[in-house]
Design a protein around this motif. Sequence first.
Motif, PDB file in Angstrom:
ATOM      1  N   GLU A  36      14.558   3.795  12.010  1.00  0.00           N
ATOM      2  CA  GLU A  36      13.191   4.049  12.509  1.00  0.00           C
ATOM      3  C   GLU A  36      12.275   4.680  12.164  1.00  0.00           C
ATOM      4  O   GLU A  36      11.226   4.282  12.126  1.00  0.00           O
ATOM      5  CB  GLU A  36      13.865   4.485  14.216  1.00  0.00           C
ATOM      6  CG  GLU A  36      12.637   4.846  15.104  1.00  0.00           C
ATOM      7  CD  GLU A  36      11.639   3.747  15.391  1.00  0.00           C
ATOM      8  OE1 GLU A  36      10.473   3.835  15.645  1.00  0.00           O
ATOM      9  OE2 GLU A  36      12.106   2.526  15.225  1.00  0.00           O
ATOM     10  N   LEU A  37      12.763   5.920  11.324  1.00  0.00           N
ATOM     11  CA  LEU A  37      11.693   6.654  10.820  1.00  0.00           C
ATOM     12  C   LEU A  37      10.985   5.792   9.729  1.00  0.00           C
ATOM     13  O   LEU A  37       9.834   6.136   9.521  1.00  0.00           O
ATOM     14  CB  LEU A  37      12.349   8.018   9.990  1.00  0.00           C
ATOM     15  CG  LEU A  37      13.235   8.990  11.275  1.00  0.00           C
ATOM     16  CD1 LEU A  37      13.827   9.996  10.514  1.00  0.00           C
ATOM     17  CD2 LEU A  37      11.772   9.442  11.925  1.00  0.00           C
ATOM     18  N   LEU A  38      11.760   5.007   8.982  1.00  0.00           N
ATOM     19  CA  LEU A  38      11.104   4.106   7.914  1.00  0.00           C
ATOM     20  C   LEU A  38       9.904   3.237   8.635  1.00  0.00           C
ATOM     21  O   LEU A  38       9.038   2.849   8.002  1.00  0.00           O
ATOM     22  CB  LEU A  38      11.985   3.381   7.228  1.00  0.00           C
ATOM     23  CG  LEU A  38      12.829   4.106   6.177  1.00  0.00           C
ATOM     24  CD1 LEU A  38      14.095   2.933   5.641  1.00  0.00           C
ATOM     25  CD2 LEU A  38      12.133   4.467   4.997  1.00  0.00           C
ATOM     26  N   ALA A  39      10.386   2.625   9.845  1.00  0.00           N
ATOM     27  CA  ALA A  39       9.620   1.765  10.533  1.00  0.00           C
ATOM     28  C   ALA A  39       8.112   2.694  10.905  1.00  0.00           C
ATOM     29  O   ALA A  39       7.095   1.792  10.914  1.00  0.00           O
ATOM     30  CB  ALA A  39      10.125   1.235  11.744  1.00  0.00           C
ATOM     31  N   ARG A  40       8.344   3.731  11.315  1.00  0.00           N
ATOM     32  CA  ARG A  40       7.100   4.919  11.628  1.00  0.00           C
ATOM     33  C   ARG A  40       6.555   5.109  10.469  1.00  0.00           C
ATOM     34  O   ARG A  40       5.349   5.209  10.578  1.00  0.00           O
ATOM     35  CB  ARG A  40       7.749   5.898  12.384  1.00  0.00           C
ATOM     36  CG  ARG A  40       8.495   5.735  13.648  1.00  0.00           C
ATOM     37  CD  ARG A  40       8.819   6.950  14.245  1.00  0.00           C
ATOM     38  NE  ARG A  40       9.599   6.593  15.653  1.00  0.00           N
ATOM     39  CZ  ARG A  40       9.914   7.368  16.683  1.00  0.00           C
ATOM     40  NH1 ARG A  40       9.820   8.621  16.552  1.00  0.00           N
ATOM     41  NH2 ARG A  40      10.764   6.932  17.641  1.00  0.00           N
ATOM     42  N   HIS A  41       7.275   5.184   9.306  1.00  0.00           N
ATOM     43  CA  HIS A  41       6.506   5.529   7.944  1.00  0.00           C
ATOM     44  C   HIS A  41       5.388   4.232   7.728  1.00  0.00           C
ATOM     45  O   HIS A  41       4.257   4.376   7.432  1.00  0.00           O
ATOM     46  CB  HIS A  41       7.368   5.625   7.114  1.00  0.00           C
ATOM     47  CG  HIS A  41       6.954   5.587   5.577  1.00  0.00           C
ATOM     48  ND1 HIS A  41       6.466   6.957   4.978  1.00  0.00           N
ATOM     49  CD2 HIS A  41       6.463   4.734   4.564  1.00  0.00           C
ATOM     50  CE1 HIS A  41       5.801   6.501   3.670  1.00  0.00           C
ATOM     51  NE2 HIS A  41       6.002   5.458   3.359  1.00  0.00           N
ATOM     52  N   ARG A  42       6.049   2.912   7.902  1.00  0.00           N
ATOM     53  CA  ARG A  42       5.279   2.086   7.614  1.00  0.00           C
ATOM     54  C   ARG A  42       4.170   1.703   8.478  1.00  0.00           C
ATOM     55  O   ARG A  42       2.979   1.260   8.408  1.00  0.00           O
ATOM     56  CB  ARG A  42       6.137   0.582   7.973  1.00  0.00           C
ATOM     57  CG  ARG A  42       5.632  -0.675   7.539  1.00  0.00           C
ATOM     58  CD  ARG A  42       6.310  -1.725   7.296  1.00  0.00           C
ATOM     59  NE  ARG A  42       5.641  -3.016   6.857  1.00  0.00           N
ATOM     60  CZ  ARG A  42       5.584  -4.039   7.709  1.00  0.00           C
ATOM     61  NH1 ARG A  42       6.244  -4.245   8.980  1.00  0.00           N
ATOM     62  NH2 ARG A  42       5.154  -5.275   7.623  1.00  0.00           N
ATOM     63  N   ASP A  43       4.335   2.260   9.858  1.00  0.00           N
ATOM     64  CA  ASP A  43       3.255   2.130  10.851  1.00  0.00           C
ATOM     65  C   ASP A  43       2.281   3.526  10.651  1.00  0.00           C
ATOM     66  O   ASP A  43       1.292   3.801  11.731  1.00  0.00           O
ATOM     67  CB  ASP A  43       3.905   2.448  12.533  1.00  0.00           C
ATOM     68  CG  ASP A  43       4.632   1.201  12.622  1.00  0.00           C
ATOM     69  OD1 ASP A  43       4.455  -0.047  12.051  1.00  0.00           O
ATOM     70  OD2 ASP A  43       5.469   1.296  13.792  1.00  0.00           O
ATOM     71  N   GLY A  44       2.587   4.337   9.699  1.00  0.00           N
ATOM     72  CA  GLY A  44       1.634   5.597   9.539  1.00  0.00           C
ATOM     73  C   GLY A  44       1.933   6.780  10.519  1.00  0.00           C
ATOM     74  O   GLY A  44       1.331   7.396  10.577  1.00  0.00           O
ATOM     75  N   LEU A  45       3.005   6.739  11.122  1.00  0.00           N
ATOM     76  CA  LEU A  45       3.494   7.771  12.105  1.00  0.00           C
ATOM     77  C   LEU A  45       4.526   8.641  11.760  1.00  0.00           C
ATOM     78  O   LEU A  45       5.000   9.380  12.458  1.00  0.00           O
ATOM     79  CB  LEU A  45       4.133   7.046  13.333  1.00  0.00           C
ATOM     80  CG  LEU A  45       3.093   6.044  14.042  1.00  0.00           C
ATOM     81  CD1 LEU A  45       3.700   5.233  15.147  1.00  0.00           C
ATOM     82  CD2 LEU A  45       1.815   6.660  14.538  1.00  0.00           C
ATOM     83  N   ALA A  46       4.861   8.573  10.351  1.00  0.00           N
ATOM     84  CA  ALA A  46       5.854   9.351   9.652  1.00  0.00           C
ATOM     85  C   ALA A  46       5.570   9.535   8.307  1.00  0.00           C
ATOM     86  O   ALA A  46       4.808   8.579   7.713  1.00  0.00           O
ATOM     87  CB  ALA A  46       7.319   9.003   9.971  1.00  0.00           C
ATOM     88  N   SER A  47       6.243  10.079   7.508  1.00  0.00           N
ATOM     89  CA  SER A  47       5.942  10.539   5.973  1.00  0.00           C
ATOM     90  C   SER A  47       7.400  10.657   5.421  1.00  0.00           C
ATOM     91  O   SER A  47       7.836  11.632   5.239  1.00  0.00           O
ATOM     92  CB  SER A  47       4.930  11.412   5.800  1.00  0.00           C
ATOM     93  OG  SER A  47       4.664  11.468   4.336  1.00  0.00           O
TER      94      SER A  47
END
Length: 300
Positions: free
Chosen positions: A118-129
């Motif tokens: 999920e953190l990787l998905a948020r990274h892809r969405d620009g919501l995590a690094s």
Amino acid sequence: MNPLSEIPLSVWRSRGQTFDFKGHAIRYWVAGQGEPLLLLHGFPTASWDWHYLWQPLARHYRLIACDMLGFGDSSKPQEHRYSLLEQADLQQALLAHVRVDTPVHVLAHDYGDSVAQELLARHRDGLASIASCVFLNGGLFPEAHHAVLIQKLLISPLGWLAARAFSRDTLVNSVTRIYGPATRPSESALDDCWSLIQSNQGTRVLHRLACYLIERRLRRDRWVTAMQHAGVPMRFINGGWDPVCGKAMLVRYRELIYRADTILLPDIGHYPHTEAPVQVLRHYLAFRAGLRPAGICHTG
């Protein structure tokens, strides 16, 4: 023989701190200096799973770990609707709490693998690094996951009853079957794991936590797409003896992930970081050093 020093559970607990997440007390640990490394534990255990690797990794990185909501010594609200998405929120809140403002590396196991996805998905969405991600045994692809009996019972209509009946014997019967033949946990280690599960009446929420098995299937496409397209360096270190998500999961990983970076530990079971911590440490440090031959399945 394992040459890495064990951190006794009593010592581990004494080093923990607490922060508030949505009104719930979350126990967390930090150590070391350098680039931040977030450690994500599995089900039904806790961050103490990382105790063999904690001190060696702290020599290189700034380590951050917590007992997720419903696990270990953190709060275990009994009527709560547990979600992997909320656990990802928790990780981001923890990183903010300890003032991590640079891309974070992730090392995850089991349940933690799903949170990492999920953190990787948020990274892809620009919501995590996310700077990199290394997975240990876990259900990255639900179609290659083979649940043990207690997991099936916990997500059944009688899950609440299975949770109430969960005992140390249940833990022993379930866990020892998924370890390698020569790396099974000691009675002392099983006592410690049971202590963490029992903490804060934890058996009363096991059936609610186990719903991650269903949630994982629902979010499979989002998470697999993120692994394929997030542009984050990844490695999969897999205990091949594991009947739940061992070699079959590694094979599926190589089918779905382009230029897959995989490590197979043939005689190791579901918990590589406690069964073979020296090997996991070596392969993790090599990954971080950039020694990642693409498209090769290493053994050992």
